[in-house]
Write a protein that holds these residues in place. Sequence first.
Motif, PDB file in Angstrom:
ATOM      1  N   GLN A  39     -17.067  55.450  -8.718  1.00 51.76           N
ATOM      2  CA  GLN A  39     -17.112  56.317  -9.878  1.00 51.76           C
ATOM      3  C   GLN A  39     -15.954  57.300  -9.802  1.00 51.76           C
ATOM      4  N   LYS A  43     -15.626  59.285 -15.373  1.00 53.53           N
ATOM      5  CA  LYS A  43     -15.872  57.892 -15.728  1.00 53.53           C
ATOM      6  C   LYS A  43     -17.276  57.467 -15.322  1.00 53.53           C
ATOM      7  N   GLU A  46     -18.710  52.045 -11.848  1.00 54.36           N
ATOM      8  CA  GLU A  46     -18.300  50.690 -12.139  1.00 54.36           C
ATOM      9  C   GLU A  46     -18.429  49.794 -10.911  1.00 54.36           C
TER      10      GLU A  46
END
Length: 118
Positions: A39, A43, A46
């Motif tokens: 991360q 954001k 992911e």
Amino acid sequence: QVQFVESGGGLVQPGGSLRLSCAASGRTFSDDPMNWFRQAPGKEREFVATISWSGSVTYYATSVKGRFTISRDNAKNTVYLQMNGLKPEDTAVYYCNAKVSSPPYDYWGQGTQVTVSS
């Protein structure tokens, strides 16, 4: 109590390498796939990489393919992420993860900071 102890993060120059480790305790994860997520500031978290229980199958996010390698040592109950050719955009908190099916549960490490900067 189940705990993931992560290590290996830190500050590295662009093009450098780091190896992250995640050692699990409290239960064995040798029967389960394990994953790395990250991360970045501002954001969403992911997916980075996954590895099957035996280590025979791996899969990577496109952004890290060819640069990162996930591996595991079930005898040590540990998963690794070798990161080569690091870029500033790799800067993030990296988390190890295991998704257990019986009973269903999603285990997460505490995260380790990776900063890529000159």
